[in-house]
Design a protein around this motif. Structure first.
Motif, PDB file in Angstrom:
ATOM      1  N   UNK A  12      -4.015  10.219   5.040  1.00 40.15           N
ATOM      2  CA  UNK A  12      -4.658   9.331   4.060  1.00 40.15           C
ATOM      3  C   UNK A  12      -4.493   7.869   4.446  1.00 40.15           C
ATOM      4  N   UNK A  13      -3.347   7.503   4.997  1.00 45.47           N
ATOM      5  CA  UNK A  13      -3.148   6.129   5.452  1.00 45.47           C
ATOM      6  C   UNK A  13      -4.056   5.839   6.644  1.00 45.47           C
ATOM      7  N   UNK A  14      -4.119   6.743   7.591  1.00 46.64           N
ATOM      8  CA  UNK A  14      -4.991   6.534   8.749  1.00 46.64           C
ATOM      9  C   UNK A  14      -6.442   6.413   8.309  1.00 46.64           C
ATOM     10  N   UNK A  15      -6.876   7.239   7.393  1.00 47.75           N
ATOM     11  CA  UNK A  15      -8.243   7.183   6.883  1.00 47.75           C
ATOM     12  C   UNK A  15      -8.523   5.836   6.216  1.00 47.75           C
ATOM     13  N   UNK A  16      -7.604   5.362   5.396  1.00 47.38           N
ATOM     14  CA  UNK A  16      -7.782   4.079   4.706  1.00 47.38           C
ATOM     15  C   UNK A  16      -7.865   2.932   5.703  1.00 47.38           C
ATOM     16  N   UNK A  17      -7.080   2.999   6.756  1.00 49.95           N
ATOM     17  CA  UNK A  17      -7.131   1.964   7.796  1.00 49.95           C
ATOM     18  C   UNK A  17      -8.461   2.040   8.541  1.00 49.95           C
ATOM     19  N   UNK A  18      -8.881   3.250   8.913  1.00 51.40           N
ATOM     20  CA  UNK A  18     -10.072   3.422   9.741  1.00 51.40           C
ATOM     21  C   UNK A  18     -11.380   3.065   9.043  1.00 51.40           C
TER      22      UNK A  18
ATOM     23  N   UNK B 278       0.841  -1.198   0.000  1.00 53.37           N
ATOM     24  CA  UNK B 278       0.000   0.000   0.000  1.00 53.37           C
ATOM     25  C   UNK B 278       0.875   1.247   0.000  1.00 53.37           C
ATOM     26  N   UNK B 279       0.776   2.010  -1.077  1.00 51.73           N
ATOM     27  CA  UNK B 279       1.480   3.289  -1.193  1.00 51.73           C
ATOM     28  C   UNK B 279       0.598   4.341  -0.522  1.00 51.73           C
ATOM     29  N   UNK B 280       1.086   4.905   0.584  1.00 49.64           N
ATOM     30  CA  UNK B 280       0.273   5.764   1.438  1.00 49.64           C
ATOM     31  C   UNK B 280       0.179   7.209   0.973  1.00 49.64           C
ATOM     32  N   UNK B 281       1.225   7.744   0.393  1.00 50.22           N
ATOM     33  CA  UNK B 281       1.229   9.167   0.020  1.00 50.22           C
ATOM     34  C   UNK B 281       0.341   9.409  -1.188  1.00 50.22           C
ATOM     35  N   UNK B 282      -0.384  10.525  -1.150  1.00 50.08           N
ATOM     36  CA  UNK B 282      -1.270  10.882  -2.264  1.00 50.08           C
ATOM     37  C   UNK B 282      -0.966  12.259  -2.846  1.00 50.08           C
ATOM     38  N   UNK B 283      -0.011  12.953  -2.311  1.00 52.24           N
ATOM     39  CA  UNK B 283       0.200  14.344  -2.726  1.00 52.24           C
ATOM     40  C   UNK B 283       0.932  14.436  -4.072  1.00 52.24           C
TER      41      UNK B 283
END
Length: 192
Positions: free
Chosen positions: A93-99, A7-12
């Motif tokens: 974004x990573x925290x959101x995807x996990x949550x 999972x690539x976490x960065x979206x910027x």
């Protein structure tokens, strides 16, 4: 059989995450310990900020994007999070995807590939462990930490040094072992 999702976490815009993730994917395929390896880019998923009305532990998803995300995470046996460090922590974004999810993460190991400046993302990697253990995931002690990541990236390519290659191999060795050891827990009936 072990399916690994990276999972690539960065979206910027201007991010180096895809280059780092592509390198991890290449290493994992060459490693051969997983029967399937897939790169999952959070930027492509474009999950909105958590918008489900029900608690994720209920699995009562009302939005198609959540049902799709649930299916994607459910099919994996193990993960590698490729994550930047922002302000001493992991990115939102990573925290959101996990949550968004709950049970889909359980009893799966996670390797951490962090990157940044002088700290190599290690503070973010340490912080995410508190989150994933709450979801009954197993974060590996073996990790890849890339300091001053810009020196290794040229466009869409990352050129690793020997330390990074060795760390990735060690992490993947352990990821395969943990995925196998946790498999019975993933297939057991959930507790009532």
């Amino acid at each position: 059989m072990t399916k690994l999702e990276i999972i690539v976490a960065s979206t910027r815009p201007g991010r180096v995450g895809p280059a780092v993730g592509g390198w991890v994917e290449d290493v994992a395929v060459r490693h051969g310990g997983c029967t399937e390896v897939e790169l999952v880019d959070l930027a492509a998923w474009n999950l909105p900020f958590m918008n489900e009305p029900n608690h994720p532990r209920l699995g009562q998803y009302t939005h198609q994007h959540t049902r799709d995300w649930s299916a994607k995470i459910s099919e994996a046996d193990a993960f590698v999070f490729v994550m930047p460090e922002y302000n001493f922590g992991y990115n939102a974004e990573l925290k959101n995807a996990i949550d968004y999810l709950h049970g889909e993460w359980q009893y799966k190991p996670v390797g951490l590939v962090s990157y940044g400046g002088v700290s190599a993302g290690t503070r973010a990697a340490q912080m995410i462990k508190q989150v994933v253990t709450t979801l009954k995931m197993t974060p590996l002690p073996e990790a890849v930490s890339i300091p001053f990541v810009g020196q290794f990236v040229n466009g869409d390519e990352l050129t690793p040094n020997d330390v990074m290659d060795s760390a990735a191999k060690t992490m993947l060795d352990e990821l395969v072992r943990f995925a196998s050891a946790l498999a019975p827990l993933r297939t057991a009936a959930p507790a009532e």
